[in-house]
Design an enzyme around this catalytic site. Sequence first.
Site, PDB file in Angstrom:
ATOM      1  N   ARG A  38       0.901  -1.015  -0.061  1.00  0.00           N
ATOM      2  CA  ARG A  38      -0.026  -0.001   0.100  1.00  0.00           C
ATOM      3  C   ARG A  38       0.570   1.219   0.081  1.00  0.00           C
ATOM      4  NH1 ARG A  38      -3.559   2.547   4.338  1.00  0.00           N
ATOM      5  NH2 ARG A  38      -5.124   3.670   3.189  1.00  0.00           N
ATOM      6  N   HIS A  42       0.492   4.450  -2.426  1.00  0.00           N
ATOM      7  CA  HIS A  42       0.187   5.859  -1.966  1.00  0.00           C
ATOM      8  C   HIS A  42       1.445   7.015  -2.545  1.00  0.00           C
ATOM      9  CE1 HIS A  42      -3.382   5.322   0.922  1.00  0.00           C
ATOM     10  NE2 HIS A  42      -3.324   4.673   0.214  1.00  0.00           N
ATOM     11  N   ASP A  43       2.390   6.332  -2.577  1.00  0.00           N
ATOM     12  CA  ASP A  43       3.660   7.112  -3.144  1.00  0.00           C
ATOM     13  C   ASP A  43       3.402   7.452  -4.451  1.00  0.00           C
ATOM     14  OD1 ASP A  43       6.020   8.422  -3.424  1.00  0.00           O
ATOM     15  OD2 ASP A  43       7.234   6.629  -3.897  1.00  0.00           O
ATOM     16  N   VAL A  46       0.921  10.356  -5.906  1.00  0.00           N
ATOM     17  CA  VAL A  46       1.422  11.679  -5.402  1.00  0.00           C
ATOM     18  C   VAL A  46       2.547  12.141  -6.036  1.00  0.00           C
ATOM     19  CG1 VAL A  46       1.260  13.274  -3.540  1.00  0.00           C
ATOM     20  CG2 VAL A  46      -0.250  11.415  -3.297  1.00  0.00           C
ATOM     21  N   GLY A  48       3.976  10.851  -8.516  1.00  0.00           N
ATOM     22  CA  GLY A  48       4.741  10.073  -9.168  1.00  0.00           C
ATOM     23  C   GLY A  48       5.545   9.297  -8.146  1.00  0.00           C
ATOM     24  N   ASP A  50       8.417   8.663  -6.148  1.00  0.00           N
ATOM     25  CA  ASP A  50       9.548   9.443  -5.949  1.00  0.00           C
ATOM     26  C   ASP A  50       9.812   9.353  -4.580  1.00  0.00           C
ATOM     27  OD1 ASP A  50       7.234  10.806  -4.864  1.00  0.00           O
ATOM     28  OD2 ASP A  50       7.952  12.740  -5.977  1.00  0.00           O
ATOM     29  N   SER A  52       8.165  10.312  -2.171  1.00  0.00           N
ATOM     30  CA  SER A  52       7.755  11.625  -1.316  1.00  0.00           C
ATOM     31  C   SER A  52       6.934  11.285  -0.124  1.00  0.00           C
ATOM     32  CB  SER A  52       6.764  12.619  -2.242  1.00  0.00           C
ATOM     33  OG  SER A  52       5.598  11.725  -2.822  1.00  0.00           O
ATOM     34  N   ASN A  70      -3.622   8.805   4.503  1.00  0.00           N
ATOM     35  CA  ASN A  70      -2.646   8.050   5.339  1.00  0.00           C
ATOM     36  C   ASN A  70      -2.483   8.096   6.800  1.00  0.00           C
ATOM     37  OD1 ASN A  70      -1.277   7.894   2.811  1.00  0.00           O
ATOM     38  ND2 ASN A  70      -0.523   9.825   2.645  1.00  0.00           N
ATOM     39  N   HIS A 169      -6.530  -5.813  -2.343  1.00  0.00           N
ATOM     40  CA  HIS A 169      -7.241  -6.015  -1.326  1.00  0.00           C
ATOM     41  C   HIS A 169      -7.752  -7.479  -0.947  1.00  0.00           C
ATOM     42  CE1 HIS A 169      -8.547  -1.452  -1.222  1.00  0.00           C
ATOM     43  NE2 HIS A 169      -7.414  -1.739  -0.984  1.00  0.00           N
ATOM     44  N   ASP A 216     -10.097  -9.173   2.934  1.00  0.00           N
ATOM     45  CA  ASP A 216     -10.405 -10.401   2.495  1.00  0.00           C
ATOM     46  C   ASP A 216     -10.818 -11.336   3.574  1.00  0.00           C
ATOM     47  OD1 ASP A 216     -10.552 -13.129   1.299  1.00  0.00           O
ATOM     48  OD2 ASP A 216      -8.742 -13.387   0.640  1.00  0.00           O
ATOM     49  N   THR A 219      -8.587 -15.116   3.565  1.00  0.00           N
ATOM     50  CA  THR A 219      -7.289 -15.584   3.606  1.00  0.00           C
ATOM     51  C   THR A 219      -6.562 -14.046   3.558  1.00  0.00           C
ATOM     52  OG1 THR A 219      -7.821 -15.851   1.085  1.00  0.00           O
ATOM     53  CG2 THR A 219      -7.297 -17.755   2.766  1.00  0.00           C
TER      54      THR A 219
HETATM   55  C1  HEM Z   1      -9.198   1.532  -6.026  1.00  0.00           C
HETATM   56  C2  HEM Z   1      -9.231   2.364  -4.985  1.00  0.00           C
HETATM   57  C3  HEM Z   1      -8.515   2.021  -3.555  1.00  0.00           C
HETATM   58  C4  HEM Z   1      -9.402   2.680  -2.489  1.00  0.00           C
HETATM   59  C5  HEM Z   1     -10.644   3.277  -2.279  1.00  0.00           C
HETATM   60  C6  HEM Z   1      -8.568   1.894  -1.397  1.00  0.00           C
HETATM   61  C7  HEM Z   1      -8.682   2.236   0.038  1.00  0.00           C
HETATM   62  C8  HEM Z   1      -8.272   1.477   0.916  1.00  0.00           C
HETATM   63  C9  HEM Z   1      -8.698   1.479   2.463  1.00  0.00           C
HETATM   64  C10 HEM Z   1      -9.536   2.621   2.912  1.00  0.00           C
HETATM   65  C11 HEM Z   1      -7.874   0.894   3.017  1.00  0.00           C
HETATM   66  C12 HEM Z   1      -7.764   0.489   4.339  1.00  0.00           C
HETATM   67  C13 HEM Z   1      -6.976   1.643   5.263  1.00  0.00           C
HETATM   68  C14 HEM Z   1      -7.544   1.655   6.584  1.00  0.00           C
HETATM   69  O1  HEM Z   1      -8.599   1.322   7.237  1.00  0.00           O
HETATM   70  O2  HEM Z   1      -6.449   2.180   7.598  1.00  0.00           O
HETATM   71  C15 HEM Z   1      -6.968   0.287   2.205  1.00  0.00           C
HETATM   72  C16 HEM Z   1      -6.135  -0.719   2.564  1.00  0.00           C
HETATM   73  C17 HEM Z   1      -5.171  -1.458   1.793  1.00  0.00           C
HETATM   74  N1  HEM Z   1      -5.154  -1.307   0.278  1.00  0.00           N
HETATM   75 FE1  HEM Z   1      -6.263  -0.065  -0.595  1.00  0.00          FE
HETATM   76  N2  HEM Z   1      -7.560   1.151  -1.764  1.00  0.00           N
HETATM   77  C18 HEM Z   1      -7.346   1.331  -3.249  1.00  0.00           C
HETATM   78  C19 HEM Z   1      -6.693   0.763  -4.087  1.00  0.00           C
HETATM   79  C20 HEM Z   1      -5.408  -0.060  -3.791  1.00  0.00           C
HETATM   80  C21 HEM Z   1      -4.142  -0.112  -4.393  1.00  0.00           C
HETATM   81  C22 HEM Z   1      -4.194   0.106  -5.986  1.00  0.00           C
HETATM   82  C23 HEM Z   1      -3.483  -1.045  -3.846  1.00  0.00           C
HETATM   83  C24 HEM Z   1      -2.094  -1.613  -4.099  1.00  0.00           C
HETATM   84  C25 HEM Z   1      -1.543  -1.666  -5.533  1.00  0.00           C
HETATM   85  C26 HEM Z   1      -3.858  -1.011  -2.608  1.00  0.00           C
HETATM   86  C27 HEM Z   1      -3.397  -1.798  -1.433  1.00  0.00           C
HETATM   87  C28 HEM Z   1      -3.910  -1.900  -0.139  1.00  0.00           C
HETATM   88  C29 HEM Z   1      -3.457  -2.720   0.724  1.00  0.00           C
HETATM   89  C30 HEM Z   1      -2.477  -3.858   0.516  1.00  0.00           C
HETATM   90  C31 HEM Z   1      -4.305  -2.472   1.906  1.00  0.00           C
HETATM   91  C32 HEM Z   1      -3.974  -3.105   3.343  1.00  0.00           C
HETATM   92  C33 HEM Z   1      -2.947  -2.235   4.026  1.00  0.00           C
HETATM   93  C34 HEM Z   1      -2.575  -2.707   5.471  1.00  0.00           C
HETATM   94  O3  HEM Z   1      -3.059  -3.771   6.007  1.00  0.00           O
HETATM   95  O4  HEM Z   1      -1.687  -2.250   6.116  1.00  0.00           O
HETATM   96  N3  HEM Z   1      -5.190  -0.477  -2.435  1.00  0.00           N
HETATM   97  N4  HEM Z   1      -7.308   0.518   1.061  1.00  0.00           N
HETATM   98 CA   LIG Z   2       5.129  10.268  -4.733  1.00  0.00          CA
END
Ligand code: HEM
Ligand SMILES: [Ca+2]
Length: 296
Positions: A38, A42-43, A46, A48, A50, A52, A70, A169, A216, A219
């Site tokens: 993640r 998030h890098d 914003v 690109g 980089d 940041s 964040n 996710h 999920d 798993t």
């Molecule tokens: C499509 C739009 C997306 C939205 C709206 C979104 C939103 C979120 C939110 C709200 C969380 C939970 C954060 C929290 O409750 O603290 C999350 C977790 C996560 N997101 Fe996304 N996400 C998106 C796309 C992505 C993408 C593109 C990736 C990676 C390529 C990603 C990877 C992850 C991962 C791995 C977690 C779990 C992080 C952890 O357990 O520490 N997400 N996301």
């Molecule tokens: Ca960046």
Amino acid sequence: QLSTGFYSSSCPGALGAVASVVQSAVAKEPRMGASILRLFFHDCFVQGCDGSLLLDDTPSFQGEKTAMPNNGSVRGFEVIDAIKVAVENICPGVVSCADVLAIAARDSVVALGGPNWAVKVGRRDSTTASFSGANNNIPPPTSGLANLTSLFAAQGLSQKDMVALSGSHTIGQARCTNFRAHIYNETDIDSGFAGTRQSGCPPNSGSGDNNLAPLDLQTPIAFENNYYKNLVAKKGLLHSDQELFNGGATDPLVQYYASSQSAFFADFVAGMIKMGDISPLIGNNGEIRKNCRKSN
Ligand code: HEM
Ligand SMILES: [Ca+2]
């Protein structure tokens, strides 16, 4: 321009050093693989890819860590620091923090059973960050399909990339505050699943906001295509997750990934490479940070 062999003569040990720190961090706490993946997303969204996101706030510098998506949520910076120390020990001043993050994201996916790919490297590190960019570019979990699609399009990513990258996710956790409205107020959700999640997430905001639930349900520490199977069963945890399978244009792709893990893996890898190509700093732009938390 980025290439897979960028460090092959300047720091041949870099890839191995990153992999070994990631492997031990994920062995110690499997969720860390999700957290690092993640960070890369998030890098890249914003300014690109980089680095940041990695910059700490100071009294005279506002970074990205306290922006809405964040704050109280991103984690894993200590692991990135440990990787950077390991890499600096073998080749000081050579490998950027932005590349450390790109490689660590791949190694995290691999460590949890996902696909492997050759990471393009050669990025340099920013000396700036964008608080407003973090607030405006990273999609919130309240997003609908149209908004998700346009925020990815703004980064040069297609709707297909968006659906494939969302398969991330299949690992990790979310906080109650981010899925409360979906499990209490919405109808595009399996009612048994909503009840299960309600038991760990109280209805009123301010109570249990940081309680965690797996993205999920089966798993959360294995990288496979279960995410899409959940969506087809109306068991997406976030409102934005279920938007990918809610009677709209992406339904067929979700069904396809639910039925073919290999198709998901192939498109996920293509999406990760494309995301990693977002506006890198190359040539004389940026710097190679000594410490990922601050510019030199
Ligand atoms: C499509 C739009 C997306 C939205 C709206 C979104 C939103 C979120 C939110 C709200 C969380 C939970 C954060 C929290 O409750 O603290 C999350 C977790 C996560 N997101 Fe996304 N996400 C998106 C796309 C992505 C993408 C593109 C990736 C990676 C390529 C990603 C990877 C992850 C991962 C791995 C977690 C779990 C992080 C952890 O357990 O520490 N997400 N996301
Ligand atoms: Ca960046």
